[in-house]
Design a protein around this motif. Structure first.
Motif, PDB file in Angstrom:
ATOM      1  N   PRO A 386       0.844  -1.201   0.000  1.00 24.67           N
ATOM      2  CA  PRO A 386       0.000   0.000   0.000  1.00 24.67           C
ATOM      3  C   PRO A 386       0.874   1.244   0.000  1.00 24.67           C
ATOM      4  CG  PRO A 386      -0.661  -1.556   1.733  1.00 24.67           C
ATOM      5  CD  PRO A 386       0.638  -2.044   1.188  1.00 24.67           C
ATOM      6  N   ILE A 387       0.442   2.278  -0.693  1.00 22.60           N
ATOM      7  CA  ILE A 387       1.197   3.534  -0.667  1.00 22.60           C
ATOM      8  C   ILE A 387       0.492   4.506   0.280  1.00 22.60           C
ATOM      9  CG2 ILE A 387       0.120   4.318  -2.857  1.00 22.60           C
ATOM     10  CD1 ILE A 387       2.832   5.886  -3.307  1.00 22.60           C
ATOM     11  N   ALA A 434      -6.106   1.418  -4.805  1.00 21.72           N
ATOM     12  CA  ALA A 434      -5.758   0.783  -6.082  1.00 21.72           C
ATOM     13  C   ALA A 434      -6.938   0.869  -7.062  1.00 21.72           C
ATOM     14  CB  ALA A 434      -5.341  -0.665  -5.856  1.00 21.72           C
ATOM     15  N   ALA A 435      -7.992   1.505  -6.608  1.00 20.03           N
ATOM     16  CA  ALA A 435      -9.145   1.867  -7.457  1.00 20.03           C
ATOM     17  C   ALA A 435     -10.008   0.679  -7.872  1.00 20.03           C
ATOM     18  CB  ALA A 435      -8.720   2.723  -8.630  1.00 20.03           C
ATOM     19  N   ALA A 499      -9.311  -6.101   2.242  1.00 21.45           N
ATOM     20  CA  ALA A 499      -9.604  -4.910   1.450  1.00 21.45           C
ATOM     21  C   ALA A 499     -10.887  -4.251   1.919  1.00 21.45           C
ATOM     22  CB  ALA A 499      -9.730  -5.286  -0.028  1.00 21.45           C
ATOM     23  N   LYS A 500     -10.947  -2.949   1.659  1.00 22.64           N
ATOM     24  CA  LYS A 500     -12.187  -2.194   1.899  1.00 22.64           C
ATOM     25  C   LYS A 500     -12.709  -1.726   0.546  1.00 22.64           C
ATOM     26  CE  LYS A 500     -10.552   0.194   5.957  1.00 22.64           C
ATOM     27  NZ  LYS A 500     -10.240   1.442   6.561  1.00 22.64           N
ATOM     28  N   ARG A 501     -14.026  -1.576   0.469  1.00 24.87           N
ATOM     29  CA  ARG A 501     -14.581  -0.909  -0.714  1.00 24.87           C
ATOM     30  C   ARG A 501     -15.312   0.328  -0.218  1.00 24.87           C
ATOM     31  NH1 ARG A 501     -17.000  -4.977  -4.066  1.00 24.87           N
ATOM     32  NH2 ARG A 501     -18.421  -5.158  -2.331  1.00 24.87           N
ATOM     33  N   ILE A 507     -11.418   0.283  -4.333  1.00 23.95           N
ATOM     34  CA  ILE A 507     -10.863  -0.743  -3.448  1.00 23.95           C
ATOM     35  C   ILE A 507      -9.617  -0.180  -2.755  1.00 23.95           C
ATOM     36  CG2 ILE A 507      -9.967  -3.108  -3.316  1.00 23.95           C
ATOM     37  CD1 ILE A 507     -12.670  -3.225  -4.562  1.00 23.95           C
ATOM     38  N   TRP A 508      -9.551  -0.412  -1.455  1.00 21.41           N
ATOM     39  CA  TRP A 508      -8.401   0.000  -0.639  1.00 21.41           C
ATOM     40  C   TRP A 508      -7.821  -1.263  -0.033  1.00 21.41           C
ATOM     41  CZ3 TRP A 508      -7.460   5.402   0.142  1.00 21.41           C
ATOM     42  CH2 TRP A 508      -8.429   6.242  -0.431  1.00 21.41           C
ATOM     43  N   ILE A 509      -6.602  -1.605  -0.398  1.00 24.80           N
ATOM     44  CA  ILE A 509      -5.987  -2.817   0.145  1.00 24.80           C
ATOM     45  C   ILE A 509      -5.535  -2.521   1.572  1.00 24.80           C
ATOM     46  CG2 ILE A 509      -4.120  -4.508  -0.159  1.00 24.80           C
ATOM     47  CD1 ILE A 509      -6.145  -4.440  -2.515  1.00 24.80           C
TER      48      ILE A 509
END
Ligand code: PRX
Length: 649
Positions: A386-387, A434-435, A499-501, A507-509
């Motif tokens: 993740p960034i 990461a979209a 992950a979250k949506r 999407i967020w890892i």
């Protein structure tokens, strides 16, 4: 983070995919996969175009994954020969050496063909046959890519082992796939230092009967031991060969390569990728995720020892006839401006790196960046972890001058190519996300029982349907493969990530939910590091967890219990760190050791890693239920020790 960086008009106008068409295209790719992937198969050349596009079922007992199964092709032909009529003089690889004073090289597609064919002929002469495994242990020089492509040309399966792995780690990987052949170099160069690759191979294969030949490329000219009969000089053998070598016709489902990666348990596993689906997927994702345009200079800073190097230095870019830059060195040598100096020198258009590198460079200030002209840059990418928000903004504002979209690509060794990523010109960006899923990829987020969660949610990241770039097995252990990826959530591929949506579907890892840790984008199983620590003669037991680390993303935190009569003091701690580095490789450097007298275990003896993770992360107000612990007092002691070590911050 709520902020959104919209796609610019300019980007939208020129993008490979039209924003207006995108949703429809995605919808079709999911609803009519046969049709979508049949069309995509045309992006590569086949000796015989497949009639059967897909036969895929994820259910454990009826599991099958076959893509393009009656198609015949050759990966090396697709990366080289088919481009020759028009592009023999176009640069395939730019090589930028570690030392900026040494000359960079341009290797044309025509030269690449000659190099690869000569090596392929030499391999054949040494007895390498279709289906044999060849281990490649090389520095970041073009010869590493030649070796991969030469194997692909003759139907041998390559297994590239990262040059930073120790002799032990190399040995395990040679033994697991029973490689009779190893390709290496005398030494590598990184950051002004040399890496003793040949000496490492000598140690790894010492006493291993299976290894028949070691082909050695003379890179630095450093002294190496020579084993007559086993060691073969690249210079003396390869250069004598013909520059013509007919590509071996391969079935789409024939293996192309094995690449070892760590899982939560046991030894690293050999991820097996096959030919047809992988090539289609690497080529498609390279073109769309980076919005790659003909003639652009594309640079991925990964090492070819990782999947990123396979898919996005070699196979994807070359399948698309790109100019791919290979960099031998590190971002900090001779100074922290090296990436941007190279960008300027070679007029790089697309730049792809890891968040850990961005964080390390950010810390050194903007001057190293701004003193180099970066106007050639058009697209920036990240991969591997993740960034964080600060790093994203710095990359976007300072490196990319607010002009270049950042594609935060989520994927894995197992997936072969990008799975969740923004697409330039299509997706508005949210820093740290990461979209959206790539075309043809159906993401599902599930709870612990496997119920599919809809809308805004958080859970386990799964993929519902097969895609062509997907791994096909763990080499030599298909049961472990089914167990690892297809048993938790029936009928789905489980990624091991959480992950979250969000409400917009982004999407967020959130990181791994298993016992895998991600240190500077390198994957380790905690068990793998524990096994190594436990071999030290002062150690009775250990437990390793990851913890948040400013630069590395995650650091390695080891709780270690001494054997009766031994003490884990500072000297032994240093010894253990060194021991693990030489056992696995310098990338496995333990950051913090806590000498503990006990570990939090349930009454049945299972270590509660959740608690160890929380302590290591300084998150002790929120330990959760500890009532099932055999000895709850151990937790207080671990917390107190932790505070002592980290200075009670
Ligand atoms: O946890 C995810 C993380 O890296 C893991 C895959 O590691 P590896 O097989 O070594 O491949 C790395 C390069 C593809 C994933 O399970 N990961 C990878 N990319 C991202 C990421 N985590 C967050 N964001 C990413 N973009």
């Amino acid at each position: 983070m709520a902020e959104i960086f919209p796609v610019s008009d300019e980007m939208q106008k020129n993008a490979n995919i039209n924003k207006a068409d995108y949703e429809d295209l995605y919808e079709k790719s999911i609803k009519h996969p046969e049709e979508f992937w049949r069309r995509q198969a045309k992006r590569i050349d086949w000796v015989s175009f497949p009639k059967k596009i897909k036969d895929t079922r994820f259910k454990k007992d009826e599991y099958v994954i076959k893509w393009y199964e009656d198609g015949i092709l050759n990966a090396s032909y697709n990366c080289i020969d088919r481009h020759l009529p028009e592009r023999a003089n176009q640069t395939a690889f730019i090589f930028e050496p570690d030392d900026p004073k040494s000359e960079s090289k341009h290797i044309t597609y025509g030269e690449l063909k000659d190099e690869v064919c000569r090596l392929a002929n030499a391999l054949k002469k040494q007895g390498v046959k279709k289906g044999d495994c060849v281990t490649i242990y090389m520095p970041m020089i073009p010869e590493a890519a030649y070796a991969m492509l030469a194997c692909a040309r003759i139907g041998a399966i390559h297994s590239v082992v990262f040059g930073g792995f120790s002799p032990n780690a190399l040995k395990d990987r040679i033994v697991d796939c029973e490689s009779k052949f190893v390709i290496t170099a005398d030494e590598g160069r990184r950051g002004g230092k040399t890496v003793p690759l040949k000496a490492n191979v000598d140690k790894a294969v010492d006493g291993l009967d299976i290894v028949q030949k070691v082909i050695v490329f003379k890179n630095t000219g450093g002294d190496v031991e020579w084993h007559d009969g086993r060691d073969i000089s690249w210079g003396e053998t390869v250069l004598l060969q013909s520059n013509e070598c007919k590509p071996e016709p391969m079935s789409a489902e024939d293996p192309l390569f094995i690449l070892y990666t760590s899982g939560s348990t046991g030894k690293p596993k050999g991820i097996l990728h096959t030919t047809g689906g992988y090539m289609v997927y690497a080529s498609l994702t390279h073109e769309l995720s980076f919005d790659y345009k003909d003639g652009e200079v594309y640079w991925c800073t990964a090492d070819v020892g990782w999947i990123t190097g396979h898919s996005y230095i070699v196979y994807g870019p070359l399948a698309n006839a790109a100019t791919s830059l290979i960099f031998e060195g590190v971002p900090s040598y001779p100074d922290y401006g090296r990436f941007w100096e190279i960008t300027e020198k070679h007029q790089v258009n697309i730049f792809y790196t890891a968040p850990t590198a961005i964080r390390a460079l950010l810390k050194e200030g903007d001057d190293y960046v701004t003193k180099h002209d970066r106007s050639s840059l058009r697209i920036l990418g990240t991969v591997g972890e993740p960034i964080n928000h600060e790093a994203w903004l710095w990359y976007y504002n300072v490196v990319g001058e607010k002009r270049c979209p950042i594609v935060d690509t989520w994927w894995q060794t197992e997936t072969g190519g990008h799975m969740i990523t923004p697409l330039p010109g299509v997706t508005d960006l949210k820093p740290g996300s990461a979209a959206m899923p790539f075309l043809g990829i159906k993401v599902e987020i599930v709870d612990h029982e496997g119920n599919v969660l809809e809308g805004e949610c958080e859970g386990n990241l799964c993929i519902a349907y097969s895609w062509p770039g997907q791994m096909r097995s763990i080499y030599g252990d298909h049961d472990r493969y089914l167990e690892t990826y297809f048993s938790q959530f029936d009928g789905k591929y489980f990624t091991g990530d959480g992950a979250k949506r969000d409400k917009d579907g982004y999407i967020w890892i959130t990181g791994r939910v298993d016992d895998v840790i991600n240190v500077s984008g390198h994957r380790f199983g905690t068990a793998e590091i524990e096994t190594s620590i436990n071999e030290h003669d002062a150690v009775a037991e250990s437990a390793v967890v990851g913890y948040p680390h400013d630069i590395k993303g995650q650091g390695i935190y080891a709780y270690i219990i001494a054997k009766e009569g031994k003490v884990i003091d500072d000297v032994i701690k240093k010894e253990i760190v060194q021991f693990v580095r030489s056992d696995i490789g310098p990338i496995a450097t333990i950051d913090i050791i806590q000498a503990a007298s006990g570990l939090p275990k349930t009454r049945s003896g299972k270590i509660m890693r959740r608690i160890l993770r929380k302590i290591a992360a300084d998150d002790v107000d929120n330990l959760g239920d500890t009532s099932t612990l055999a000895e709850p007092a151990v937790v207080d002691e671990l917390i107190a020790n932790h505070k002592k070590i980290t200075g009670d911050k």
